[in-house]
Design a protein around this motif. Sequence first.
Motif, mmCIF file in Angstrom:
data_model
loop_
_atom_site.group_PDB
_atom_site.id
_atom_site.type_symbol
_atom_site.label_atom_id
_atom_site.label_comp_id
_atom_site.label_asym_id
_atom_site.label_seq_id
_atom_site.Cartn_x
_atom_site.Cartn_y
_atom_site.Cartn_z
ATOM 1 N N LEU A 35 4.748 3.645 -2.954
ATOM 2 C CA LEU A 35 3.860 4.776 -3.258
ATOM 3 C C LEU A 35 2.945 4.448 -4.433
ATOM 4 O O LEU A 35 3.310 3.664 -5.327
ATOM 5 N N CYS A 36 1.777 5.088 -4.460
ATOM 6 C CA CYS A 36 0.868 4.965 -5.604
ATOM 7 C C CYS A 36 1.377 5.906 -6.708
ATOM 8 O O CYS A 36 2.293 6.694 -6.478
ATOM 9 N N LYS A 37 0.747 5.825 -7.898
ATOM 10 C CA LYS A 37 1.209 6.626 -9.031
ATOM 11 C C LYS A 37 1.220 8.128 -8.683
ATOM 12 O O LYS A 37 2.219 8.809 -8.859
ATOM 13 N N GLU A 38 0.080 8.589 -8.170
ATOM 14 C CA GLU A 38 -0.041 10.029 -7.885
ATOM 15 C C GLU A 38 1.048 10.497 -6.912
ATOM 16 O O GLU A 38 1.708 11.510 -7.138
ATOM 17 N N HIS A 39 1.248 9.728 -5.851
ATOM 18 C CA HIS A 39 2.210 10.185 -4.840
ATOM 19 C C HIS A 39 3.658 9.956 -5.254
ATOM 20 O O HIS A 39 4.548 10.669 -4.792
ATOM 21 N N TYR A 40 3.884 8.973 -6.139
ATOM 22 C CA TYR A 40 5.255 8.797 -6.654
ATOM 23 C C TYR A 40 5.639 9.976 -7.557
ATOM 24 O O TYR A 40 6.736 10.524 -7.446
ATOM 25 N N LYS B 140 0.820 -1.219 0.000
ATOM 26 C CA LYS B 140 0.000 0.000 0.000
ATOM 27 C C LYS B 140 0.852 1.266 0.000
ATOM 28 O O LYS B 140 1.962 1.286 0.544
ATOM 29 N N CYS B 141 0.296 2.328 -0.606
ATOM 30 C CA CYS B 141 0.979 3.627 -0.638
ATOM 31 C C CYS B 141 1.097 4.159 0.786
ATOM 32 O O CYS B 141 0.114 4.180 1.527
ATOM 33 N N ARG B 142 2.324 4.586 1.117
ATOM 34 C CA ARG B 142 2.532 5.082 2.485
ATOM 35 C C ARG B 142 1.728 6.372 2.752
ATOM 36 O O ARG B 142 1.284 6.629 3.853
ATOM 37 N N THR B 143 1.488 7.149 1.702
ATOM 38 C CA THR B 143 0.806 8.422 1.897
ATOM 39 C C THR B 143 -0.711 8.287 1.991
ATOM 40 O O THR B 143 -1.324 8.844 2.896
ATOM 41 N N CYS B 144 -1.324 7.525 1.022
ATOM 42 C CA CYS B 144 -2.796 7.506 0.997
ATOM 43 C C CYS B 144 -3.408 6.137 1.252
ATOM 44 O O CYS B 144 -4.619 6.013 1.387
ATOM 45 N N GLY B 145 -2.596 5.079 1.298
ATOM 46 C CA GLY B 145 -3.126 3.744 1.598
ATOM 47 C C GLY B 145 -3.710 3.020 0.405
ATOM 48 O O GLY B 145 -4.121 1.873 0.519
HETATM 49 ZN ZN ZN Z 1 -0.863 7.462 -2.600
#
Ligand code: ZN
Length: 305
Positions: free
Chosen positions: A21-26, A2-7
Amino acid sequence: MKCRTCGSKAVVNMRQHKLALCKEHYLEWLPQQVDRFIKKYQMFSKEDRILVAVSGGKDSLALWDILHGLGYNADGIYINLGIGTIGGYSDLSLQKVKKFSEERNLGLRVFSVIEEFNESIIDISGRTKRGMNRTCSVCGLTKRHVLNKVTRDDQYDVLVTGHNLDDEAATLFGNTLHWAGEFLLRQGPVLEANGGLVRKAKPLCRFYEKEMAAYAILKNIDYIYEECPYSTGSTSIYYKQQLNILEHHNPGEKLRFYVHFLKAKKDGLFSPLKSIQQSLHECPECGQPTSSPDLCSFCRLMSRK
Ligand code: ZN
Ligand code: SF4
Ligand code: ZN
């Protein structure tokens, strides 16, 4: 994962940073980190005129994209080496670079080796008797010569290149294996201007090649996937393979190798044995700085028949 920022579902997992990280947060994280290192190593500022050397590959185009996105004033330079047939490696990479700059309305300079010197890089390399890697060493020499000249003539404050951590660690590995003192002294995120040699910076020096590839793909950057046909069998590829083995067994090893080197250098492990600046003078042919007693290495090469 899971993305550390948004899950939400992570698309990038960086074992070396223990960070997924997910795409947006990467796509948010990477440029922020690049900017952090630009500032940490005092590479350049928003007031500087920057020239980015672009090859059409993922690293240099991703770098240009990031600098543009961060609001830096960066033009690009593409050196057409004349490698491959019509529609081959050089033609294709030039197309990618042109398309990239036109879509973003960025300033691009194109320097054609064939138009300037009436020979391709392959013909020029025929002038030397150097062994196996002669095309690459002549190509490297020509690129350094042209990039320094254009950066100086057009009064850019800094020349930046897309060398990533894998490139830097491989260079460091080679320099360390051979205890190449002068090269070790000159290796780092920034090389200050010195007697006619322009200031150089490598904003991606702390980012893994796979991090840059992930950025380019997620950002839909259209880059050239093919490698230059002359890159096969090069020593730097061999060093990269060896470092990948170390990295596989110990995530973060490449980064530690490079960062600990920078720290050791800062702490004075390598002290300058002689001033490189003092030994530089102007080449009587092209006016660029050289440490050779007469013509610079590039003009010496071009004067051979
Ligand atoms: Zn994210
Ligand atoms: Fe030049 Fe060698 Fe790189 Fe090809 S692989 S672009 S010949 S340095
Ligand atoms: Zn010269």
